[in-house]
Enzyme design. Structure first.
Site, PDB file in Angstrom:
ATOM      1  N   ASN A  66       0.909  -1.327   0.009  1.00 14.85           N
ATOM      2  CA  ASN A  66       0.015   0.031  -0.080  1.00 14.85           C
ATOM      3  C   ASN A  66       0.921   1.309   0.045  1.00 14.85           C
ATOM      4  O   ASN A  66       0.507   2.336  -0.448  1.00 14.85           O
ATOM      5  CB  ASN A  66      -0.939  -0.058   1.312  1.00 14.85           C
ATOM      6  CG  ASN A  66      -0.481  -0.233   2.457  1.00 14.85           C
ATOM      7  OD1 ASN A  66       0.559  -0.779   2.629  1.00 14.85           O
ATOM      8  ND2 ASN A  66      -1.082   0.501   3.552  1.00 14.85           N
ATOM      9  N   CYS A  97      -3.562   1.606   6.884  1.00 17.52           N
ATOM     10  CA  CYS A  97      -3.519   1.066   8.027  1.00 17.52           C
ATOM     11  C   CYS A  97      -4.276   2.156   9.200  1.00 17.52           C
ATOM     12  O   CYS A  97      -5.102   1.731  10.086  1.00 17.52           O
ATOM     13  CB  CYS A  97      -2.294   0.500   8.701  1.00 17.52           C
ATOM     14  SG  CYS A  97      -1.027   1.422   8.876  1.00 17.52           S
ATOM     15  N   SER A 150      -1.172  -8.070   7.363  1.00 18.70           N
ATOM     16  CA  SER A 150      -2.373  -8.320   8.018  1.00 18.70           C
ATOM     17  C   SER A 150      -2.090  -9.016   9.488  1.00 18.70           C
ATOM     18  O   SER A 150      -1.126  -9.420   9.458  1.00 18.70           O
ATOM     19  CB  SER A 150      -3.204  -9.306   6.814  1.00 18.70           C
ATOM     20  OG  SER A 150      -2.447 -10.477   7.054  1.00 18.70           O
ATOM     21  N   LYS A 157      11.760  -8.465   1.548  1.00 21.68           N
ATOM     22  CA  LYS A 157      10.969  -9.322   0.925  1.00 21.68           C
ATOM     23  C   LYS A 157       9.610  -8.469   0.623  1.00 21.68           C
ATOM     24  O   LYS A 157       8.725  -8.412   1.556  1.00 21.68           O
ATOM     25  CB  LYS A 157      10.523 -10.567   1.502  1.00 21.68           C
ATOM     26  CG  LYS A 157       9.692 -11.671   0.826  1.00 21.68           C
ATOM     27  CD  LYS A 157       8.600 -11.347   0.596  1.00 21.68           C
ATOM     28  CE  LYS A 157       7.538 -12.487  -0.205  1.00 21.68           C
ATOM     29  NZ  LYS A 157       6.441 -11.959  -0.934  1.00 21.68           N
ATOM     30  N   GLU A 181       3.837  -4.532  12.690  1.00 27.78           N
ATOM     31  CA  GLU A 181       2.800  -3.691  12.460  1.00 27.78           C
ATOM     32  C   GLU A 181       1.708  -3.935  11.607  1.00 27.78           C
ATOM     33  O   GLU A 181       1.557  -4.410  10.339  1.00 27.78           O
ATOM     34  CB  GLU A 181       3.525  -2.109  11.899  1.00 27.78           C
ATOM     35  CG  GLU A 181       2.418  -0.938  11.765  1.00 27.78           C
ATOM     36  CD  GLU A 181       1.618  -0.757  10.621  1.00 27.78           C
ATOM     37  OE1 GLU A 181       0.404  -0.990  10.852  1.00 27.78           O
ATOM     38  OE2 GLU A 181       2.251  -0.397   9.470  1.00 27.78           O
TER      39      GLU A 181
END
Length: 474
Positions: free
Chosen positions: A150, A282, A227, A173, A248
């Protein structure tokens, strides 16, 4: 073989990939493709990064900070290129993409000014019989960075810059649709004079290869943004290996609009924050909890301000078609449970410049209640959910009625009251008064409850992957 794939919106099952097509969400066209690295290639990169780390860790902190600080110029020079790439990878409008890259450069500048002071030895009173006692901040080793799509540049730079300045190596990654941004970051760090070539590397790998990376003896920690499911899996793996993890995760951030709030300020903040990045943030306001005495007026102001937002400037499509399907299903579930759709929704028209596969119109739901999907779950899209509160105490209770605790906000013209509620009552890692929650390198970023572990940014973020070493000399 079926494996779990780490994505920002949720965890779903997919097949191990040997190639990664990059699909433009606005057009559904494949614009690039990357081949997965073999296990042998990955192990070779880890060895090279470890060799770079052994050299890098012995460079004085002041010199490390100065060397990494030069990446700010590279970010600014390539801001337009990076913005175009992010637009193709995940749909972010280029104006927002460029702002993201410039924010990355600002973070680098901030750590350039303050980073060395965070890493200085800390003197303590000498123990009896000793000449001196102090704490030395030493690097841990290689840190695995698992980052989402995002904010393809900001998430990477926010984690990597302080971690590298602290003397560690970083293996990235990235999300499988952002390997172009990952490799651009690698190019930027490789171009820095005085910095070992392999101290930062991007791994073009699928999820099944992550375990082997984290299990490697040279890898001493992991930072993940993603997630809740992905965070739990990675944190459990790291815990079993006794390796440090900073996690996070998502949020169901509540913004409490009290009876004495300036409704223009509240509506402007909530609309701006929820539309940004097509709601795929988020710390976006997932729940607007509004005192019943001002709910109707607040709804109208939200609708008026939302009508001014333009596709391609203020928001773009969602990251891919599945993300649209997920958000549409959540909105439909909430409406079926009794909520009202005031704007947008599943049947809203698609802009002419978009293929429609990933587009979801900014949406306003009202009369949302506990037990409905929009209250209980994180909707990772441009959906404003309005919940009625009886009074101030009810608003606080509703705000905390969630398993998440990332961010939150309070809107009131009584700033002392807003500050008291923010400090004492809202269960979150961050709480703003009369504005939406923002990240900044000068302040710690992270949450409580199911929103994660540890902090990024500020001195707290720089010292997460550090051996806090006690030294006593007799």
């Amino acid at each position: 073989m079926l494996v779990r794939s780490f994505h920002r919106s949720k965890l779903w099952w997919t097949r191990a990939a040997s190639t990664f097509p990059q699909v433009n969400p606005k057009t559904s066209e494949v614009f690039a493709e990357y081949s997965a690295m073999t296990d042998a290639e990955v192990q070779g990169i880890i060895s090279n990064t470890n060799a770079a780390f052994q050299q890098w860790r012995r460079v004085p902190a002041v010199e490390r900070v100065a060397a990494i600080s030069a990446v700010a110029a590279g970010l600014r020079d390539r801001a337009d290129e990076a913005a175009e790439l992010m637009c193709k990878e995940m749909g972010k409008p280029t104006v927002q993409g460029k702002a993201e890259v410039l924010k990355c450069a600002y973070l680098v500048d901030w750590y350039a000014e303050h980073g060395a002071s965070f890493l200085k030895d800390e003197e303590h009173p000498a123990l009896p019989g000793f000449q001196k006692s102090y704490v030395s901040y030493q690097p841990l080793g290689i840190i695995l960075s698992i980052m989402p799509w995002n904010f393809p540049m900001w998430q990477v730079i926010r984690m990597s810059v302080p971690t590298l300045m602290a003397g560690n190596g970083v293996l990235l990654k990235h999300a499988p649709n952002c390997f172009g941004s990952a490799l651009l970051c690698e190019e930027l760090f490789k171009a820095l004079p005085g910095v070992p070539q392999d101290i930062f590397r991007s791994l073009v790998i699928d999820v099944p290869q992550v375990d082997a990376v984290l299990e490697h003896d040279a890898v001493q920690g992991v930072a993940l943004t993603g997630s809740e499911g992905a965070g739990r899996a990675v944190a459990a793996k790291a815990g079993g290996l006794l390796k440090k993890a900073v996690i996070e995760l998502g949020g169901s951030d509540a913004y409490a609009v009290l009876a004495d709030a300036d409704l223009d300020v509240a509506a402007e903040a909530i609309v701006n924050a929820r539309v940004l990045n097509a709601g795929q943030v988020c710390i976006a306001p997932k729940r607007a909890i509004v005192d019943k005495s001002v709910k109707g007026a607040f709804e109208q102001k939200v609708l008026d301000k939302l009508a001014q937002k333009k596709y391609g400037v203020d928001f773009g499509p969602l990251v891919h078609a599945k993300a649209r399907q997920d958000v549409a299903a959540q909105v439909e579930e909430t409406a079926a449970a009794g909520a009202k759709v005031l704007a947008g929704g599943v049947g809203a028209p698609v802009p002419e410049s978009d293929c429609g596969d990933a587009f979801f119109a900014p949406t306003v739901l009202t009369d949302v209640k506990p037990g409905m999907t929009a209250f209980d779950k994180e909707i990772f899209g441009p959906v404003i959910s309005i919940i009625e509160a009886e009074d101030e105490q009810h608003a606080i209770a509703l705000a905390n009625q969630t398993s998440y605790g990332l961010g939150g906000a309070v809107f009131t013209q009584d700033r002392a009251k807003g500050e008291r509620i923010a400090v004492q009552d809202i269960e979150a890692g961050m709480c703003f008064v009369n504005d939406f929650v923002k990240s900044d390198p000068s302040l710690p970023f992270g949450g409580v409850k199911n929103s994660g572990l540890g902090r990024e940014c500020s001195a707290f973020g720089m010292l997460e992957f550090i051996n806090v070493k006690t030294i006593c000399v007799k």
